[in-house]
Design an enzyme around this catalytic site. Structure first.
Site, PDB file in Angstrom:
ATOM      1  NE  ARG A 331      -4.086   0.082   1.679  1.00  0.00           N
ATOM      2  CZ  ARG A 331      -4.064   1.224   2.321  1.00  0.00           C
ATOM      3  NH1 ARG A 331      -3.225   1.393   3.345  1.00  0.00           N
ATOM      4  NH2 ARG A 331      -4.857   2.208   1.997  1.00  0.00           N
ATOM      5  CB  CYS A 362      15.227  -6.968  -6.063  1.00  0.00           C
ATOM      6  SG  CYS A 362      16.388  -7.988  -5.187  1.00  0.00           S
TER       7      CYS A 362
END
Ligand code: LLP
Length: 432
Positions: A331, A362
């Site tokens: 979110r 990553c």
């Protein structure tokens, strides 16, 4: 002190969730860990039901919007609390039905339900299907004819109330993928077809004006518009519809500066708005449905992480990295949503500065928050992110082939797993 009443600090200076020590929970179950407080969920359910009893003579249904947090146990809790359930996919529907949720109290939403989903809904005997568009109306009528059933339907209407911001306006919402527009006559045309369809039971209309809304005004406004449409349908088609579903959207407190109206404060002015609109238009007051999701599950949740590296970049910022991230809570990456953070093992300490909390994916944008005031964070600390019960687990992913964390329910002095954490084998289960 905290954004949710389910939280506290014990004599060890540890954060507690539903009376359980968060540090101990992290030790027992590992991190990352979603913790949900059962008492908080049930309280929210009861507040909504009570407000309909008090202000609307009990003539309504509170349907938990399961997209906020969906698993079998919350379906059971919602059922025990006398709620209905809003589902939007075959998966949510399947979860509900396999948890024993009564199909007649399920409301099926979606702007592009598939043939599989509509067929499932008919087979299970879902109580209300919210029809989004004319293609679906025709398809459902055909499927119902073939199945020899006559499902209850509501039409999803765009009331033209944009409540995503404080300044709600009447225009703009016509540009939405959901529902039938009032302004263009599309909604009336759909109502005409729904009333004439041989295999549908046309029960009423639905709208959902947005999410994380803090005041009641947009809901009152939507209620007036929707009652106006019910009156138009009666006048033009001679059909008196008995149900009005006003959707969800009630805001919660993520940070201390969020100031939502109390859950039981929505119904009084909304009931008054419905009453006034009905008197004005000579309509009987409809049966009402509310669909709260975030406000039932959100405040009940806390996510626990273990702090790994703490990277101080002089003159720039300090990154505190945790063992979760956008795969368990997308979110912040998606909406820059703000949360409150607590170091669970230092819950009584005051902030020593501000940090950026980074996830382990990553991806540079994999952050959980920036400018977060925290006591000195060190490797091994347990970092708690508060009010993560809604749209966290349900929006989690396996990005970077991370395993979705387990969900633990705390309540009655106990804690137990309600969703087990994924294993490495789970990750390759569907690989061919
Ligand atoms: N009913 C309908 C038809 C909805 O579309 C929604 C939410 C609800 C009820 C429940 O709304 P709530 O009470 O939870 O605000 N992923 C976003 C939220 C998307 C909400 C979508 N619809 C987030 O993480 O903030």
């Amino acid at each position: 002190m905290f954004v949710s009443e389910a939280l506290g600090v014990n004599s060890l200076g540890h954060l507690t969730v539903g009376g359980r020590d968060a540090v101990q929970l992290a030790q027992s179950y590992g991190t990352p860990l979603y913790v949900m407080d059962e008492g908080q969920i049930r309280r929210a359910c009861r507040l909504y039901r009570r407000s309909i009893d008090r202000y609307y003579g009990g003539r309504g249904l509170v349907a938990y919007a399961s997209k906020a947090f969906c698993c079998k146990e919350i379906c059971r809790i919602a059922n025990e609390e006398g709620l209905g359930l809003d589902v939007v996919s075959a998966g949510e529907l399947y979860t509900a039905v396999t948890a024993g949720f009564p199909a007649e109290k399920i409301i099926f939403h979606g702007n592009n339900k598939t043939m599989e989903e509509l067929t499932m809904a008919l087979e299970y005997g879902v109580g209300r299907i919210v029809v989004d568009n004319i293609t679906e109306l025709h398809l459902l009528d055909q499927l119902a004819r073939a199945a020899g059933s006559r499902p209850g339907v509501l039409l999803r209407i765009k009331p033209g109330v944009d409540a995503h911001t404080h300044d709600f306006v009447r225009t703009g919402q016509i540009d939405s993928k959901f529902g039938f527009a009032l302004e263009t006559g599309e909604a009336m045309e759909a109502a005409r077809e729904a009333a004439a369809a041989g295999h549908l039971t046309f029960l009423g209309i639905h709208c959902h004006i947005g999410s994380q809304i803090f005041d009641t005004e947009p809901f009152q406004h939507a209620a007036q518009v929707m009652v106006g449409f019910l009156a138009d349908v009666k006048r033009e088609l001679g059909v008196e519809l008995g149900e009005l579903n006003l959707g969800g959207g009630f805001g919660i407190r993520y940070t201390p500066d969020n100031d939502p109206a109390p859950l039981d404060a929505y119904m009084e002015p909304v009931a008054a708005a419905i009453g006034a609109a009905c008197r004005r238009t000579g309509m009987a007051t409809p049966f009402i449905i509310l669909e709260p999701g975030r406000s039932i599950a959100g405040p009940a949740g806390v996510t626990l992480y273990r702090v790994g590296g703490v990277k101080k970049i002089p003159g720039v910022r300090t990154y505190v990295s945790v063992d979760g991230g956008m795969f368990d809570n997308p979110r912040y990456a998606l909406y820059q949503s703000r949360y409150s953070f607590v170091i669970a093992n230092k819950a009584a300490l005051s902030p020593a500065g501000t940090v950026t909390v980074a996830g382990k994916c990553c991806e540079t944008g994999d952050l959980l928050g920036e400018d977060i005031p925290l006591p000195q964070a060190e490797p091994g600390d347990i970092l708690a992110v508060l009010a993560t019960g809604a749209y966290n687990y349900s929006m989690a992913s396996n990005y970077n082939r991370n395993r979705r964390p387990p969900v633990v329910l705390v309540g009655g002095g106990e804690d137990r797993i309600i969703v087990r954490g994924e294993t490495l084998e789970d990750l390759v289960r569907c690989d061919v």
